[in-house]
Design a protein around this motif. Structure first.
Motif, PDB file in Angstrom:
ATOM      1  N   TYR A 143     -42.278   7.582   2.628  1.00 57.07           N
ATOM      2  CA  TYR A 143     -41.839   8.953   2.831  1.00 57.07           C
ATOM      3  C   TYR A 143     -41.455   9.594   1.508  1.00 57.07           C
ATOM      4  O   TYR A 143     -41.854  10.707   1.189  1.00 57.07           O
ATOM      5  N   SER A 144     -40.653   8.896   0.755  1.00 54.61           N
ATOM      6  CA  SER A 144     -40.149   9.493  -0.475  1.00 54.61           C
ATOM      7  C   SER A 144     -41.260   9.618  -1.502  1.00 54.61           C
ATOM      8  O   SER A 144     -41.185  10.434  -2.402  1.00 54.61           O
ATOM      9  N   VAL A 145     -42.298   8.825  -1.356  1.00 55.89           N
ATOM     10  CA  VAL A 145     -43.425   8.968  -2.272  1.00 55.89           C
ATOM     11  C   VAL A 145     -44.222  10.217  -1.930  1.00 55.89           C
ATOM     12  O   VAL A 145     -44.640  10.974  -2.793  1.00 55.89           O
ATOM     13  N   ILE A 146     -44.412  10.424  -0.639  1.00 55.84           N
ATOM     14  CA  ILE A 146     -45.235  11.563  -0.226  1.00 55.84           C
ATOM     15  C   ILE A 146     -44.525  12.889  -0.403  1.00 55.84           C
ATOM     16  O   ILE A 146     -45.124  13.876  -0.798  1.00 55.84           O
ATOM     17  N   ASP A 147     -43.246  12.919  -0.068  1.00 54.47           N
ATOM     18  CA  ASP A 147     -42.541  14.196  -0.077  1.00 54.47           C
ATOM     19  C   ASP A 147     -41.633  14.293  -1.289  1.00 54.47           C
ATOM     20  O   ASP A 147     -40.581  13.674  -1.323  1.00 54.47           O
TER      21      ASP A 147
ATOM     22  N   ASN B 117     -49.300  18.224   3.597  1.00 54.31           N
ATOM     23  CA  ASN B 117     -47.986  18.453   4.190  1.00 54.31           C
ATOM     24  C   ASN B 117     -47.853  17.853   5.574  1.00 54.31           C
ATOM     25  O   ASN B 117     -46.758  17.580   6.034  1.00 54.31           O
ATOM     26  N   SER B 118     -48.967  17.670   6.255  1.00 52.75           N
ATOM     27  CA  SER B 118     -48.902  17.118   7.605  1.00 52.75           C
ATOM     28  C   SER B 118     -48.774  15.608   7.591  1.00 52.75           C
ATOM     29  O   SER B 118     -48.327  15.013   8.563  1.00 52.75           O
ATOM     30  N   LEU B 119     -49.164  15.002   6.492  1.00 51.93           N
ATOM     31  CA  LEU B 119     -49.138  13.550   6.454  1.00 51.93           C
ATOM     32  C   LEU B 119     -47.733  12.995   6.595  1.00 51.93           C
ATOM     33  O   LEU B 119     -47.534  11.898   7.109  1.00 51.93           O
ATOM     34  N   ILE B 120     -46.775  13.778   6.139  1.00 54.02           N
ATOM     35  CA  ILE B 120     -45.392  13.349   6.260  1.00 54.02           C
ATOM     36  C   ILE B 120     -45.083  13.042   7.715  1.00 54.02           C
ATOM     37  O   ILE B 120     -44.458  12.027   8.044  1.00 54.02           O
ATOM     38  N   VAL B 121     -45.544  13.952   8.566  1.00 58.24           N
ATOM     39  CA  VAL B 121     -45.308  13.778   9.994  1.00 58.24           C
ATOM     40  C   VAL B 121     -45.983  12.519  10.499  1.00 58.24           C
ATOM     41  O   VAL B 121     -45.406  11.742  11.269  1.00 58.24           O
ATOM     42  N   VAL B 122     -47.212  12.318  10.046  1.00 59.41           N
ATOM     43  CA  VAL B 122     -47.971  11.167  10.534  1.00 59.41           C
ATOM     44  C   VAL B 122     -47.271   9.860  10.177  1.00 59.41           C
ATOM     45  O   VAL B 122     -47.133   8.960  11.009  1.00 59.41           O
ATOM     46  N   VAL B 123     -46.805   9.778   8.953  1.00 59.78           N
ATOM     47  CA  VAL B 123     -46.134   8.550   8.531  1.00 59.78           C
ATOM     48  C   VAL B 123     -44.889   8.299   9.380  1.00 59.78           C
ATOM     49  O   VAL B 123     -44.628   7.183   9.812  1.00 59.78           O
TER      50      VAL B 123
ATOM     51  N   VAL C 258     -45.324  20.317  -1.836  1.00 55.52           N
ATOM     52  CA  VAL C 258     -45.617  18.973  -2.336  1.00 55.52           C
ATOM     53  C   VAL C 258     -46.472  18.955  -3.603  1.00 55.52           C
ATOM     54  O   VAL C 258     -46.867  17.897  -4.069  1.00 55.52           O
ATOM     55  N   LEU C 259     -46.774  20.117  -4.145  1.00 51.49           N
ATOM     56  CA  LEU C 259     -47.529  20.145  -5.400  1.00 51.49           C
ATOM     57  C   LEU C 259     -46.676  20.771  -6.492  1.00 51.49           C
ATOM     58  O   LEU C 259     -45.881  21.674  -6.229  1.00 51.49           O
ATOM     59  N   THR C 260     -46.849  20.312  -7.721  1.00 49.47           N
ATOM     60  CA  THR C 260     -46.092  20.906  -8.813  1.00 49.47           C
ATOM     61  C   THR C 260     -46.590  22.325  -9.057  1.00 49.47           C
ATOM     62  O   THR C 260     -47.715  22.670  -8.706  1.00 49.47           O
ATOM     63  N   VAL C 261     -45.731  23.129  -9.674  1.00 48.98           N
ATOM     64  CA  VAL C 261     -46.135  24.518  -9.921  1.00 48.98           C
ATOM     65  C   VAL C 261     -47.310  24.558 -10.900  1.00 48.98           C
ATOM     66  O   VAL C 261     -48.184  25.403 -10.799  1.00 48.98           O
ATOM     67  N   GLY C 262     -47.319  23.596 -11.799  1.00 51.52           N
ATOM     68  CA  GLY C 262     -48.419  23.530 -12.756  1.00 51.52           C
ATOM     69  C   GLY C 262     -49.750  23.341 -12.061  1.00 51.52           C
ATOM     70  O   GLY C 262     -50.743  23.988 -12.369  1.00 51.52           O
TER      71      GLY C 262
END
Lengths: 295, 341, 318
Positions: C304-308, C234-240, B109-113
């Motif tokens: 969802y699409s914003v977070i992931d 990464n866990s927040l996706i699950v929570v949402v 979820v983070l960019t490579v930069g």
């Protein structure tokens, strides 16, 4: 566990050893054992409650209303009409378990085949998923409200409403496991051997999906019990004078200050039952986890 | 040691054990090795021989349950038993890692930069903007085209080879002295592998970084390593300059490994590769014996009752821990191996 | 991303349509004459005829349905049998209460649940984890209306800390409003908090043992950065996802909570309507609940699409 033995387990040829392993893990887990004992005890009491209960549920005793727990002859006291709280709790628990099991059974009978179909046949998946969405759009209480409006409130309707509300959960879990199993080699092998779809589903997919179904059931039963309690509390479920933990709490609301035990104890029993199921369900899920103890 | 300068990384008698459900497991036993500045050392062995555990233990990256004894010195500073805060300062800045699976080793979820910049922000206190600019430079350094656009990509938008280059960029961002590469090419296509190895070589040439490369692939070793360390069941069984190892393996296990991998010329005319029968043992504790004895065609009673020391003949360049090392010429297959064909 | 959202949007629309049909059919499935059901007190033939005409009950079903949808679109949900007031005006007074209650409950549940879940995952194997797990199990198993009863008994009646019932609109007096609604919100949020906690813990355990966390540690990042920026993100996706799924339960819970605490919200309106056979209200309630659930889930998918970023760019989840 090596890859080889895992595959063997999936095809059922090593199922005996797998079951033995799961049981062994459960036996070693103190929480699992404790909760199982509680559930077994509760089951026995519930089953035999009509004979075990010291008093009949509607036996009133106006001379001894609001007797606190510990009064002679009334272990848990009496309520506003002098009815024995212990007896009412026992029979109420029986009713809760009845509704809980009935609701979950309903959801499984309908949900498992649908889940299998959705996971196995792409065409069915689209339809069943829309159906599931539709069911999910109606929260169980609203559904119960609707049913009560149409057909009146009763134990049966409560069980139906709860059961229907749980179907989406079952479908989702079974579908997801079916999708996973479908991609495994032993299914492909069976298909190549000429097995019909129904055969594959019944003899290969379903037996391997039993663990997720079992876990789903142990999670669904406490939810159903809680659901029954809510419905009865609101008057949408079991109707008085039939005993129910929910209705007991509803009536106890009014005189809660005078007889707190009548308001507290039924809730404790509900919580106890639900907690035992949840703890056992957790332990079962851990025991079934092929990755082994993650402690 | 053939190099004149002091080693940048000095490992002495490193041992690691883990408590498990079924008892203690000894993963690493008495491993010693040196890494000179600008040197590329390859660590080779089968799965389960302890190479990754050794690598992770250098910067204290093992789980808390691991018991580590021995000495690991980075430019003289002792790392074993050092405080966590001190180790954190070393990680990413003096010792950096790249791992086997670039897809899962990068945060999705983070960019490579941002991920590259993170190292710079933590260790060199760069601002977000400066870190980003430096990240673009680093991406170019490792050979990623259109670095200025790519810096804002997410890992899943890049190919496997590019992701691994990103990992490398992230690792060398602060100019570490040692780069530990744990199976960096194993998950990549053969064609991409060469590119990655070239990047590592270039970094060594340009930045003087020492590289400890861990792999089970002898081809990679032959390609990039200056010296090789062969591990078996947690122990070092042979250590030699790369050409010497391939030409004149001394430990029976090394000889077995070389015979088991296809090499043109060596296996011309034969249809089967010689396997080493058996599996790598998982040991609860390290016995005073040669742990390869059960699988070794030349083993005898002495091998089973006394652990052979790591020693060489004529100079300390090439050492092996074997009571019956191979003669300088490669040995013909024994009757047992013939029967296995 | 556009394609993903488009798919979700038309799926939601379809579900909404089906829900409308279900409700429509449901009301007409009532035993007996629907006109009688809708009539209320005045059962005279003239009144019944007027009702039949207004609702088009003599018309063929598809026509009735079309009229029904048309009226709905204009915000006309009929008139309450019980009170005689238009249902839509009842809704405008009742909905804000329920919305406030629910939003507050979700916020409390998320804060508690995520916090406890992270704590349990990070302090694996230590007493804090057992404690948090135990609390979550209890939160899952406790009947909330009972908890509400106990809260009223011991926190309101006995100690006078909180009012036992009633509601003060937020615009009138924000402090008093909060005072009245905080206890119900906490009670309502308990179950959701337990579920969020367990899901967060599970997701965090997965994240913490993942390769990218190993990389983060190898980079020398401090534990707090590793936990929050890497594992938790990464866990927040699950929570949402969980919150979206549990919305149905939340709505059910809100109904009961309002009943116990005497909050004049959507839920109380519903219960009253059921017992009074106030069909126009019941119909509106059921439909609106379904619509709300569908819309909110669509929003959750958007979130969802914003977070992931994987969904954002490719339209496919991981």
């Amino acid at each position: 566990m090596t890859v080889l033995t895992v595959s063997m387990a999936e095809t059922g040829t090593a199922s005996v050893t797998r079951r033995a392993r799961v049981l062994r893990r459960l036996r070693r887990n103190p929480l699992a054992v404790a909760s199982f004992v509680v559930l077994a005890l509760a089951g026995v009491i519930a089953l035999l409650s009509p004979w075990l209960a010291p008093y009949s549920v509607d036996q009133t005793d106006f001379a001894r209303t609001f007797a606190p727990p510990g009064t002679a002859g009334h272990l848990l006291g009496t309520d506003d009409l002098g009815r024995d709280v212990l007896s009412r709790i026992m029979l109420g628990a029986r009713a809760s378990l009845q509704v809980g099991l009935l609701a979950v059974a309903t959801s499984l009978v309908i949900g498992v085949p649908l889940g299998l179909a959705a996971g196995y046949f792409r065409a069915w998946d689209a339809v069943i998923s829309r159906f599931t969405d539709l069911l999910l759009a109606f929260p169980f209480l609203i559904m119960a409200v609707g049913l009560a409006a149409i057909r009146g409130a009763s134990l049966g309707n409560a069980a139906v409403a709860i059961g229907i509300a749980q179907i989406p959960g079952v479908i989702r879990v079974v579908r997801s496991d079916t999708l996973r199993l479908k991609s495994l080699d032993f299914v492909a092998a069976a298909v190549v051997d000429g097995a019909s779809d129904l055969w594959v589903l019944a003899r290969h997919v379903l037996p391997n999906a039993t663990s997720v179904i079992l876990v789903q059931a142990t999670v669904a039963i406490p939810a159903a019990i809680l659901g029954e309690a809510v419905l009865s509390f609101l008057g949408l479920g079991i109707q008085p004078p039939a005993p129910s933990l929910g209705t007991m709490l509803a009536t106890a609301q009014q005189f809660a200050a005078r007889a707190p035990w009548a308001a507290v104890l039924p809730g404790v029993v509900i919580m106890g039952l639900a907690l035992a199921f949840n703890v056992f369900g957790d332990a079962l899920r851990d025991a079934l986890d092929p990755k082994g103890d993650r402690r | 040691m053939t190099t004149a300068s002091a080693p940048v990384l000095e490992i002495r008698d490193l041992s690691v054990s883990f408590p498990t459900e079924t008892g203690t497991v000894s993963a690493v036993d008495g491993v010693s090795l040196d890494l000179a500045p600008g040197e590329i050392v390859g660590m080779v062995g089968e799965s389960g021989c302890g190479k990754s555990v050794t690598a992770m233990s250098i910067a204290g990256l093992l789980p808390g349950s691991a018991r580590v004894t021995g000495s690991v010195r980075l430019d003289g500073t002792q790392l074993v038993g050092a405080r966590e805060s001190a180790l954190r300062r070393v990680r990413g800045r003096e010792i950096a890692y790249i791992f086997q699976e670039p897809m899962t080793s990068l945060n999705p979820v983070l960019t490579v930069g941002r991920q590259i910049g993170e190292v710079l922000q933590v260790h060199e206190r760069m601002s977000r903007r400066a870190a980003r600019a430096r990240a673009v430079e680093l991406l170019t350094l490792v050979g990623i085209p259109s670095a200025a656009q790519r810096v804002d990509s997410y890992p899943h938008q890049l190919s496997g080879g590019m992701r691994q280059r990103v990992m490398i960029a992230m690792a060398v961002a602060c100019g570490p002295k040692v780069l530990v590469a744990d199976e960096p090419t194993t998950a990549l296509d053969v064609t991409v592998q060469a590119g990655i190895l070239q990047v590592l070589r270039d970094l060594r040439d340009q930045l003087g970084t020492s590289v400890l490369i861990i792999t089970h692939d002898l081809g990679v070793i032959a390609d990039i390593a200056d010296r090789v360390v062969v591990m078996y069941a947690g122990r070092v069984v042979e250590r030699a300059p790369v050409d010497d190892l391939f030409a004149h393996p001394r430990h029976r296990y090394t000889a077995g490994l070389l015979s088991a991998s296809p090499q043109p010329g060596r296996h011309a005319g034969t249809d089967r590769l010689t396997e080493i029968p058996g599996l790598v043992p998982v040991l609860a504790s390290q016995p005073d014996a040669c742990t390869f004895a059960d699988r070794c065609p030349a083993a005898d009673q002495r091998c089973r009752t006394a652990a052979p020391p790591l020693e060489g003949i004529g100079g300390t360049d090439h050492v092996a821990a074997c009571w019956h090392p191979c003669a300088t010429a490669p040995t013909p297959p024994t009757a047992a191996q013939e029967a296995n064909r | 991303m556009a394609r993903y959202l488009f798919t979700r949007a038309w799926q939601s629309a379809l579900t909404l349509l089906l829900s409308t049909i279900v409700v429509f059919v449901g009301v007409r499935a009532l035993p007996g004459d629907p006109a009688l059901a809708l009539a209320g007190e005045d059962r005279s033939p003239e009144a019944l005829a007027a009702i039949r005409q207004h609702y088009g009950l003599d018309q063929p079903l598809p026509v009735q349905f079309a009229q029904y949808v048309e009226r709905m679109a204009q915000g006309d949900f009929g008139v309450s049998i019980r009170t005689g007031t238009p249902v839509s005006s009842m809704l405008t007074t009742a909905l804000p209460v329920t919305v406030e209650l629910s939003v507050l409950a979700i916020l409390i549940a998320a804060a508690l649940g995520v916090g406890a879940g992270v704590l349990a995952a990070v302090r694996r194997g230590r007493p804090a984890e057992w404690f948090a797990n135990g609390l979550a199990l209890i939160g899952l198993s406790v009947p909330h209306f009972w908890l509400g009863l106990l809260a009223i008994l011991y926190l309101s009646v006995a100690t006078g800390l909180f009012p036992a019932s009633g509601f003060v609109p937020i615009l009138e007096d924000p402090v008093d409003n909060l005072h009245h609604i905080i206890l119900p919100a906490v009670i309502l949020g308990t179950g959701l908090a337990a579920i969020i906690m367990r899901q967060t813990r599970s997701a965090m355990l997965d994240s913490l043992s993942s390769d990218y966390v190993r990389t983060a540690k190898a980079k020398g990042l401090r534990p707090r950065a590793v936990i929050t920026r890497h594992a938790l993100r990464n866990s927040l996706i699950v929570v949402v996802t969980v919150v979206g799924l549990q919305l149905g339960g939340l709505i059910s819970g809100a109904v009961v909570t309002e009943q116990i605490f005497g909050l004049p919200g959507f839920g109380k309106m519903t219960i009253d309507a059921v017992f009074q056979r106030d069909y126009p209200v019941i119909q509106a309630v059921v439909l609106l609940t379904a619509a709300a659930y569908i819309v909110i889930n669509l929003l959750v998918d958007l979130l969802y699409s914003v977070i992931d970023p994987r969904i954002r760019v490719t339209g496919e989840p991981a």
